[in-house]
Write an enzyme that holds these catalytic residues in place. Sequence first.
Site, PDB file in Angstrom:
ATOM      1  N   SER A  72       1.240  -1.457   0.119  1.00  0.00           N
ATOM      2  CA  SER A  72      -0.155  -0.021   0.092  1.00  0.00           C
ATOM      3  C   SER A  72       0.804   1.545  -0.460  1.00  0.00           C
ATOM      4  CB  SER A  72      -1.267   0.136   0.707  1.00  0.00           C
ATOM      5  OG  SER A  72      -0.155  -0.291   2.582  1.00  0.00           O
ATOM      6  N   GLY A 125       1.345   5.501  -3.275  1.00  0.00           N
ATOM      7  CA  GLY A 125       0.315   6.987  -3.996  1.00  0.00           C
ATOM      8  C   GLY A 125      -0.255   7.098  -5.771  1.00  0.00           C
ATOM      9  N   GLY A 168      -2.978   7.649  -5.658  1.00  0.00           N
ATOM     10  CA  GLY A 168      -3.625   8.935  -5.993  1.00  0.00           C
ATOM     11  C   GLY A 168      -2.507  10.203  -5.950  1.00  0.00           C
ATOM     12  N   GLN A 205       5.673  -8.994 -11.373  1.00  0.00           N
ATOM     13  CA  GLN A 205       4.426  -9.746 -11.917  1.00  0.00           C
ATOM     14  C   GLN A 205       4.125 -10.979 -11.408  1.00  0.00           C
ATOM     15  OE1 GLN A 205       7.292 -12.695 -13.935  1.00  0.00           O
ATOM     16  NE2 GLN A 205       9.819 -11.162 -13.993  1.00  0.00           N
ATOM     17  N   CYS A 233     -10.545  26.476  12.690  1.00  0.00           N
ATOM     18  CA  CYS A 233     -11.659  26.340  13.134  1.00  0.00           C
ATOM     19  C   CYS A 233     -10.994  25.772  14.603  1.00  0.00           C
ATOM     20  CB  CYS A 233     -11.362  24.534  12.598  1.00  0.00           C
ATOM     21  SG  CYS A 233     -12.560  23.105  13.170  1.00  0.00           S
ATOM     22  N   GLY A 291      -8.424  26.080  16.196  1.00  0.00           N
ATOM     23  CA  GLY A 291      -7.368  26.800  16.719  1.00  0.00           C
ATOM     24  C   GLY A 291      -7.985  28.167  16.410  1.00  0.00           C
ATOM     25  N   GLN A 312     -11.425  28.823  17.854  1.00  0.00           N
ATOM     26  CA  GLN A 312     -11.959  28.461  19.597  1.00  0.00           C
ATOM     27  C   GLN A 312     -11.023  28.782  20.395  1.00  0.00           C
ATOM     28  OE1 GLN A 312     -13.933  24.802  19.013  1.00  0.00           O
ATOM     29  NE2 GLN A 312     -14.849  25.417  17.416  1.00  0.00           N
ATOM     30  N   GLU A 326     -16.906  21.616  24.692  1.00  0.00           N
ATOM     31  CA  GLU A 326     -16.624  20.261  24.359  1.00  0.00           C
ATOM     32  C   GLU A 326     -15.303  19.982  25.313  1.00  0.00           C
ATOM     33  OE1 GLU A 326     -13.669  18.928  20.297  1.00  0.00           O
ATOM     34  OE2 GLU A 326     -14.290  20.583  20.883  1.00  0.00           O
ATOM     35  N   HIS A 360     -12.200  25.698   7.186  1.00  0.00           N
ATOM     36  CA  HIS A 360     -10.741  25.295   6.691  1.00  0.00           C
ATOM     37  C   HIS A 360     -10.303  25.442   4.912  1.00  0.00           C
ATOM     38  CE1 HIS A 360     -10.727  21.990   9.860  1.00  0.00           C
ATOM     39  NE2 HIS A 360     -11.833  22.691  10.220  1.00  0.00           N
ATOM     40  N   GLU A 403      -7.824  25.732   3.922  1.00  0.00           N
ATOM     41  CA  GLU A 403      -6.494  24.869   2.815  1.00  0.00           C
ATOM     42  C   GLU A 403      -7.360  23.778   2.073  1.00  0.00           C
ATOM     43  OE1 GLU A 403      -7.782  22.287   7.116  1.00  0.00           O
ATOM     44  OE2 GLU A 403      -7.082  24.286   6.726  1.00  0.00           O
TER      45      GLU A 403
END
EC number: 6.3.4.2
Length: 543
Positions: free
Chosen positions: A13, A16, A18, A191, A378, A380, A382, A402, A514, A516
């Site tokens: 696994s 790469g 993706g 193979q 997020c 960060g 709060q 929370e 977010h 990003e």
Amino acid sequence: MTRYIFVTGGVVSSLGKGIASASLAAILEARGLKVTMLKLDPYINVDPGTMSPFQHGEVFVTHDGAETDLDLGHYERFIRTTMTQNNNFTTGRVYEHVLRKERRGDYLGATIQVIPHITDEIKRRIIKGAGDADVAMVEIGGTVGDIESQPFLEAIRQLRFEVGAKRAMLMHLTLVPYIATAGETKTKPTQHSVKELRSIGLQPDVLVCRSDHPIDISSRRKIAQFTNVEERAVIALEDADTIYKIPGILHSQGLDDFVVERFGLQCNGADLSEWEAVVDAKLNPEHEVTIAMVGKYMELLDAYKSLIEAMSHAGISNRTKVNLRYIDSEDIENQGTALLEGVDAILVPGGFGLRGVEGKITAVQYARENKVPYLGICLGMQVAVIEFARNVLGWKDANSTEFDSKSGHPVVGLITEWEDATGAVETRTEASDLGGTMRLGAQDCLLEQGSLVHDCYGKDVIVERHRHRYEVNNNLLPQIKEAGLKISGRSGDGALVEVVEAPDHPWFVACQFHPEFTSTPRDGHPLFSGFVKAALTQHQKKA
């Protein structure tokens, strides 16, 4: 009609798939084709929303609010197509849908089996996710030979047969290991991996051979001979110093030409000038900064995949090498702020749960009091509000419900009601399920003119993606604002705090969304670009 490229992986696994799939998609897009991508995950969870970041890594949120595999982040960073909930599904999602239909009686008393009912549902979802794209890349998670992947592999075998060879092909990623003692690469694992595929009726059309050493012509010829794959379709993909070189590497070996010819597509040649510019800026920076990233999942950096990439993109757009200093927030709790000394900026990302929160709050205090550029995302944001309430207002017991449901000053609390992107009202309580119950997806945000965040975006209204169930408590907001914390962004309906900025600070921005998730290497993102500029200014001040 849509053409399908099914992508599988073998031997091990984490090869790469993706990145390789997205890179090929980027080349095809550069040739003028409409491309989309799908990820099929073999685990039984309905989605990754409640999975541990240590096990799964990042949960990527799509524009329409789906919690998906991090590979969809790679897809959006490499191609212009916006992913949706149709671009990622799991075994759990498929079984959930089939069982719901069975309970309704939709199958008219039939015995429900993996074949045909599960495989038919998988095929239906693949076709739906492909939409009207010219080419759909369909990545199958896991490794060939895994029990979990068998229904997906059988489904693509059937679909490949049904649409015909002119509309479907199979690209298989495999490992060609280098044995140092022998001084050569070994083709036998490849193979055997192909042999495993062929045993279930799947013959690869393309082999992408991953290695940390060059794969010579004789090895590629040998692989072609023993796997029944054309020699020109045996692609050598050696480790690269940046993933944004991969489109150029695949193009240089003619992979896109092979695909286009195989599918009989009429299209332009590939213009990879944008990718060449990205690689040039990435590998030839003019400046350098060091930014502390204070998180709680540092044992698996894939938990912050999009964020780390976004910082790289901001470096590209500023011609600046961004050195990220990864700091576990619990280490700050144990060792103090000495870990933060000398950095040019501090970044505190999202997260869930009490562990490590006090370390994040300490990092915020250090940034605010020492005038170090700060970006909170997020959680960060709060913790920035909690820190301000504790150390500026003097509410020493300020907290989020929370972490402390009995706090005397719950400056952050559960969102009980909000409007979604369609204007519909959603409600939540403490008794709601954890899975799929957050405020998710793209939401409007109104920015205050003259604020730092408005300067970054240059807009009054922005759209950013969210993933949270806690928000700033509006009941305590008047006192917080009166003490000086600036509310520079609100939700589209004005009800929720989206962005805060600290007073008397050169660059202190914290957002609930977010950013990003929408940053790309070619376009960057205005908020991260502004953050890196602030870090660069800080660095130059110290010089």
